[in-house]
Design a protein around this motif. Sequence first.
Motif: not given
Length: 472
Positions: A48-54, A61-68, A109-113
């Motif tokens: 998780l840390v590596r994904t957030v860092w990269r 885009v995914l987390v902020v709307p869900s938290v709100l 890049a995230w999508w293709r990863l």
Amino acid sequence: MFRRLPGDEARNLVSTTPDTAVVFRPAVVTTPAIVTIVILAGRLLAGLVRTVWRHPIAIGVLVVPSVLCWLYGWQTALLLIAPLPTGLAAWAVVDRGSCARWVGRRLLAWWRLIFVYRRHWQPVMIVSGLGRHLRGRDYLPRLGKVTCNAWADTVTVRMLDGQAVKDWADRIDHLAHGFGAPSCRIQVIKAGRLVLTFPRRDPLATPIPALPVPAVATVGPVEIGRQEDGSPWLLKILGTHVLVAGATGAGKGSIIWSTIRALLPALRAGLVEIWALDPKLMELSFGRALFGPHYAATPEECANLLEQAVKKMQERAARFGGVQRSHTPTVEDPFVLVVVDEVAFLTAYQADKDLKRRVSAALATLTTQGRAVGVGVLAALQDPRKEVMTIRNLFPDKIALRLDESEQVDMVLGDGARDRGALADRISPNPGKGAGVGYVRLETSPDPVRVRAAYVSDTDIRAMAAQIGEAR
């Protein structure tokens, strides 16, 4: 008779002879559940840390709307989030390049990863033979960071222990087809780590018109086209020799004339002399006025002109000896560029053995001694075989345009060039798509770079010759 061993005991023996094979099952140590849970939790947290860092933007885009939505409800979350896409849309309209660089390509890049490389990583590695499936467990190279630019994906990979770069180079077709890319190129960044480049589109698919004549006279690296990443292709001619190889219609003339066009201001200023050998009487004859008295067409004239260049080189070497080690072009001692359109016609296909010997000796002398005194050679040929061009290794910088056979790529660019992605044998024979497209391998780098030279038309050449004629 038999001593107990840890984990099991000898059983079902039917022979007591010394050569009897006795197999024991190894001891099995049960790992406590808490240890397994801690290890899995640590791996999950590290991932998780590596994904957030990269991929901070994609995660945001995914987390902020869900938290709100969870804290304030979807209506309030929608009101709070609405200005963000509006601002991004305005940013994209005002400055599309910076928006794509800072936001769009990171999301891509995230999508293709997630949906291309990680999704297909295990089957592609196993089927291609780069991974191993042993005793129910997969041993795979580690997928690293994925970045996107305007035309390609770059994927960082950590190889398995014991793997070699050649193991990957032999499977570039497997990798390209496995991840849905037209090709794959390999670059070593350090021991055990590779960068794989997967193009998403071809930025060199359309011809490039003749570039503007430079406003300033220069003999430094001259711009003659574009590289695949969109940057200018700067060809070094001072202090080196360049060999261009390509089949008929591959675009050798585009490189020759783009180079001459870029040198036009220096030619007018007297800082450059271009000595042209045109044994085919077709390519260089259009701009004969550019070369003045330094133009040769017949084999006899070509041999004489080359020997004059050798004499000029030797005269300079005698003057520069003990005074200077490198040449700076001046009006008194201009840089001399010897352009040979079809060198194999003079060195391999020439029936007159004496002329053949004279040409080969002069070219060998120029390519071994001319760099330091300001004499360079730009030679073009169709057939790169050793028996056709015996001195091809004397050219530090090499360009491979479209070639007929895959083996010819390494003949031109050096061993291993095709394995690193220089697929010159796959360049399209369609003039509109493939003419002028090639791969460059410089003396200072083993990695080939894909490029395309600008097309200089007959009208452009006549206009260049007219400008020089007026200046003279």
